[in-house]
Design a protein around this motif. Structure first.
Motif, PDB file in Angstrom:
ATOM      1  N   GLY A 240       0.859  -1.070  -0.169  1.00 33.70           N
ATOM      2  CA  GLY A 240       0.377   0.105   0.000  1.00 33.70           C
ATOM      3  C   GLY A 240       0.977   1.455   0.059  1.00 33.70           C
ATOM      4  N   GLU A 241       0.235   2.385  -0.327  1.00 36.25           N
ATOM      5  CA  GLU A 241       0.798   3.699  -0.704  1.00 36.25           C
ATOM      6  C   GLU A 241       1.004   4.333   0.893  1.00 36.25           C
ATOM      7  OE1 GLU A 241       0.157   8.074  -2.086  1.00 36.25           O
ATOM      8  OE2 GLU A 241      -1.644   6.683  -1.982  1.00 36.25           O
ATOM      9  N   LYS A 242       2.365   4.665   0.997  1.00 37.94           N
ATOM     10  CA  LYS A 242       2.767   5.468   2.573  1.00 37.94           C
ATOM     11  C   LYS A 242       3.252   6.656   2.061  1.00 37.94           C
ATOM     12  CE  LYS A 242       4.272   4.375   7.086  1.00 37.94           C
ATOM     13  NZ  LYS A 242       4.988   3.276   7.782  1.00 37.94           N
ATOM     14  N   SER A 243       2.894   7.888   2.522  1.00 32.40           N
ATOM     15  CA  SER A 243       3.389   9.097   2.480  1.00 32.40           C
ATOM     16  C   SER A 243       3.881   9.407   0.889  1.00 32.40           C
ATOM     17  CB  SER A 243       4.743   9.270   3.256  1.00 32.40           C
ATOM     18  OG  SER A 243       4.431   9.060   4.728  1.00 32.40           O
ATOM     19  N   GLY A 244       3.018   8.970  -0.044  1.00 32.58           N
ATOM     20  CA  GLY A 244       3.254   8.900  -1.403  1.00 32.58           C
ATOM     21  C   GLY A 244       3.960   8.279  -2.084  1.00 32.58           C
ATOM     22  N   ALA A 245       4.569   7.405  -1.367  1.00 34.13           N
ATOM     23  CA  ALA A 245       5.518   6.289  -2.093  1.00 34.13           C
ATOM     24  C   ALA A 245       4.929   4.753  -1.883  1.00 34.13           C
ATOM     25  CB  ALA A 245       6.880   6.200  -1.029  1.00 34.13           C
ATOM     26  N   TRP A 246       5.321   3.921  -2.767  1.00 33.18           N
ATOM     27  CA  TRP A 246       4.776   2.575  -2.944  1.00 33.18           C
ATOM     28  C   TRP A 246       6.002   1.706  -2.819  1.00 33.18           C
ATOM     29  CZ3 TRP A 246      -0.279   1.592  -4.257  1.00 33.18           C
ATOM     30  CH2 TRP A 246      -1.275   2.529  -4.431  1.00 33.18           C
ATOM     31  N   GLN A 247       6.097   0.782  -1.858  1.00 37.41           N
ATOM     32  CA  GLN A 247       7.086  -0.256  -1.826  1.00 37.41           C
ATOM     33  C   GLN A 247       6.671  -1.709  -2.789  1.00 37.41           C
ATOM     34  OE1 GLN A 247       9.868   0.013   0.012  1.00 37.41           O
ATOM     35  NE2 GLN A 247       9.512   2.128   0.201  1.00 37.41           N
ATOM     36  N   VAL A 248       7.692  -2.147  -3.429  1.00 35.68           N
ATOM     37  CA  VAL A 248       7.476  -3.287  -4.022  1.00 35.68           C
ATOM     38  C   VAL A 248       8.675  -4.332  -3.688  1.00 35.68           C
ATOM     39  CG1 VAL A 248       7.536  -4.413  -6.475  1.00 35.68           C
ATOM     40  CG2 VAL A 248       7.031  -1.893  -6.306  1.00 35.68           C
ATOM     41  N   GLU A 249       7.868  -5.514  -3.131  1.00 39.36           N
ATOM     42  CA  GLU A 249       8.879  -6.595  -2.483  1.00 39.36           C
ATOM     43  C   GLU A 249       8.936  -7.609  -3.556  1.00 39.36           C
ATOM     44  OE1 GLU A 249       6.907  -8.161   0.851  1.00 39.36           O
ATOM     45  OE2 GLU A 249       7.924  -6.679   2.270  1.00 39.36           O
ATOM     46  N   PHE A 250      10.062  -7.988  -3.681  1.00 43.13           N
ATOM     47  CA  PHE A 250      10.481  -9.199  -4.601  1.00 43.13           C
ATOM     48  C   PHE A 250      11.160 -10.166  -3.860  1.00 43.13           C
ATOM     49  CE2 PHE A 250      11.288  -5.019  -6.714  1.00 43.13           C
ATOM     50  CZ  PHE A 250      10.205  -5.180  -7.959  1.00 43.13           C
ATOM     51  N   TYR A 251      10.776 -11.395  -4.210  1.00 46.80           N
ATOM     52  CA  TYR A 251      11.297 -12.705  -3.673  1.00 46.80           C
ATOM     53  C   TYR A 251      12.886 -12.683  -3.604  1.00 46.80           C
ATOM     54  CZ  TYR A 251      11.858 -17.428  -2.349  1.00 46.80           C
ATOM     55  OH  TYR A 251      12.290 -18.725  -1.579  1.00 46.80           O
ATOM     56  N   GLY A 252      13.406 -12.849  -2.548  1.00 50.20           N
ATOM     57  CA  GLY A 252      14.904 -12.980  -2.592  1.00 50.20           C
ATOM     58  C   GLY A 252      15.788 -11.823  -2.966  1.00 50.20           C
ATOM     59  N   SER A 253      15.269 -10.644  -3.114  1.00 53.49           N
ATOM     60  CA  SER A 253      16.026  -9.677  -3.428  1.00 53.49           C
ATOM     61  C   SER A 253      15.258  -8.270  -2.794  1.00 53.49           C
ATOM     62  CB  SER A 253      15.849  -9.354  -4.909  1.00 53.49           C
ATOM     63  OG  SER A 253      14.873  -9.167  -5.436  1.00 53.49           O
ATOM     64  N   SER A 254      16.093  -7.071  -2.746  1.00 50.24           N
ATOM     65  CA  SER A 254      15.735  -5.810  -2.031  1.00 50.24           C
ATOM     66  C   SER A 254      14.532  -5.394  -2.677  1.00 50.24           C
ATOM     67  CB  SER A 254      16.864  -4.982  -2.037  1.00 50.24           C
ATOM     68  OG  SER A 254      17.317  -4.610  -3.367  1.00 50.24           O
ATOM     69  N   ALA A 255      13.855  -4.634  -1.906  1.00 51.69           N
ATOM     70  CA  ALA A 255      12.515  -3.938  -2.264  1.00 51.69           C
ATOM     71  C   ALA A 255      12.785  -2.662  -3.026  1.00 51.69           C
ATOM     72  CB  ALA A 255      11.823  -3.563  -1.136  1.00 51.69           C
ATOM     73  N   SER A 256      11.968  -2.292  -3.866  1.00 57.31           N
ATOM     74  CA  SER A 256      12.117  -0.856  -4.639  1.00 57.31           C
ATOM     75  C   SER A 256      10.957  -0.056  -4.081  1.00 57.31           C
ATOM     76  CB  SER A 256      11.893  -1.218  -6.111  1.00 57.31           C
ATOM     77  OG  SER A 256      12.755  -1.995  -6.640  1.00 57.31           O
ATOM     78  N   GLU A 257      11.309   1.392  -4.360  1.00 57.95           N
ATOM     79  CA  GLU A 257      10.149   2.224  -3.739  1.00 57.95           C
ATOM     80  C   GLU A 257       9.965   3.095  -5.099  1.00 57.95           C
ATOM     81  OE1 GLU A 257      10.645   4.761   0.023  1.00 57.95           O
ATOM     82  OE2 GLU A 257      10.943   6.205  -1.829  1.00 57.95           O
ATOM     83  N   LEU A 258       8.720   3.397  -5.427  1.00 58.35           N
ATOM     84  CA  LEU A 258       8.304   4.052  -6.374  1.00 58.35           C
ATOM     85  C   LEU A 258       7.432   5.080  -5.892  1.00 58.35           C
ATOM     86  CD1 LEU A 258       6.936   0.957  -8.604  1.00 58.35           C
ATOM     87  CD2 LEU A 258       9.144   2.182  -8.837  1.00 58.35           C
ATOM     88  N   LYS A 259       7.791   6.336  -6.731  1.00 60.46           N
ATOM     89  CA  LYS A 259       6.717   7.531  -6.257  1.00 60.46           C
ATOM     90  C   LYS A 259       6.481   8.322  -7.700  1.00 60.46           C
ATOM     91  CE  LYS A 259       8.091   9.596  -2.687  1.00 60.46           C
ATOM     92  NZ  LYS A 259       8.983  10.501  -1.616  1.00 60.46           N
ATOM     93  N   ARG A 260       5.235   8.626  -7.507  1.00 59.47           N
ATOM     94  CA  ARG A 260       4.641   9.467  -8.753  1.00 59.47           C
ATOM     95  C   ARG A 260       5.010  10.971  -8.538  1.00 59.47           C
ATOM     96  NH1 ARG A 260      -1.064   9.518 -11.801  1.00 59.47           N
ATOM     97  NH2 ARG A 260      -0.855  10.912 -13.286  1.00 59.47           N
ATOM     98  N   ASP A 261       5.570  11.643  -9.549  1.00 64.53           N
ATOM     99  CA  ASP A 261       5.636  12.993  -9.615  1.00 64.53           C
ATOM    100  C   ASP A 261       5.207  13.598 -10.771  1.00 64.53           C
ATOM    101  OD1 ASP A 261       6.321  15.795  -9.063  1.00 64.53           O
ATOM    102  OD2 ASP A 261       8.506  15.285  -9.573  1.00 64.53           O
ATOM    103  N   GLY A 262       3.784  13.900 -10.699  1.00 62.36           N
ATOM    104  CA  GLY A 262       3.139  14.557 -11.761  1.00 62.36           C
ATOM    105  C   GLY A 262       3.156  13.469 -12.771  1.00 62.36           C
TER     106      GLY A 262
END
Length: 246
Positions: free
Chosen positions: A82-104
């Motif tokens: 879920g979105e938190k403070s304008g950012a989205w976390q993406v979890e991947f099996y066996g690797s580090s997560a990615s953070e996505l954020k929309r700017d316009g």
């Protein structure tokens, strides 16, 4: 009093617009337009992809909690939290997560231990339904990098006009009706740093090495210097064509 009330209502209205969920929605297909723009200047393709990559396309479905990306070699699927403070976390099996954020109109992927910060734009010409992951990026890249008309100034078909289409078809190049640019993976590792393109006709094809310098495109035979039981290692052989952008 009325003026103060009007200003207050305006502030509420504008605040509501700023927090419109549609402005934060990241669903859809996003492509690495920065890499495409760099390549469209007419230089080496792999340099542009490496400078602004490595990821080329994101496909996100917020309702289903799904997010996946491709780097041109592998497709990676993750779970969108879920979105938190304008950012989205993406979890991947066996690797580090990615953070996505929309700017316009852009989607930014935050830097982490493995990758630099990257920026993506919504795909303007989405690939047809059922197309493989990364097809939207490829179509946009093909149009920007090889789009338009080319004239054969040296080699078979001298004087003819060649057109590379965004869907991977090609007209006017003797012996070829389809093409595919090498973006990453085995085709890149086997070419010793050279840009390569796959050319085929009626389902049969071979890799070729090319160089792009502004409006000039040279295509060379790919000579394999490895033994039959070794991983192929290609280097430029005799020049087959020189094309000039019209």
């Amino acid at each position: 009093m009325r003026k103060a009330l009007a200003l207050s209502m305006l502030a509420v209205f504008l605040g509501g617009c700023a927090s419109d969920p549609a402005d934060r929605d990241i669903s859809g297909t996003w492509i690495n337009q920065a890499a495409i723009d760099a390549a469209s200047k007419g230089g080496p393709l792999r340099e542009a992809l490496q400078a602004y990559g490595p990821n080329l396309e994101w496909d996100i479905n917020t309702k289903a909690g799904q997010a996946r990306y491709t780097n041109g070699f592998e497709n990676v699927e993750g779970k969108l939290l879920g979105e938190k403070s304008g950012a989205w976390q993406v979890e991947f099996y066996g690797s580090s997560a990615s953070e996505l954020k929309r700017d316009g109109k852009q989607l930014s992927q935050a830097a982490n231990d493995n990758e630099p910060e990257q920026v993506f734009d919504r795909a303007k010409d989405a690939a047809p339904e059922g197309a493989p992951m990364g097809a939207s990026f490829e179509r946009a890249l093909y149009a920007a990098y090889l789009g338009g008309s080319w004239k054969v100034v040296n080699g078979p078909g001298l004087g003819s006009t060649v057109r590379f289409q965004p869907d991977g078809s090609v007209q006017g190049l003797p012996g070829a009706d389809r093409y595919a640019l090498c973006l990453a993976g085995d085709c890149a590792s086997m070419s010793g740093g050279h840009d390569t393109v796959w050319l085929q006709q009626s389902g049969q094809g071979n890799p070729w090495i090319f160089t792009r310098n502004g409006k000039e495109l040279e295509i060379f035979q790919a000579v394999n210097g490895s033994q039959a039981d070794e991983v192929p290692s290609f280097s430029p052989g005799p020049r087959q064509w020189t094309l000039e952008k019209q």
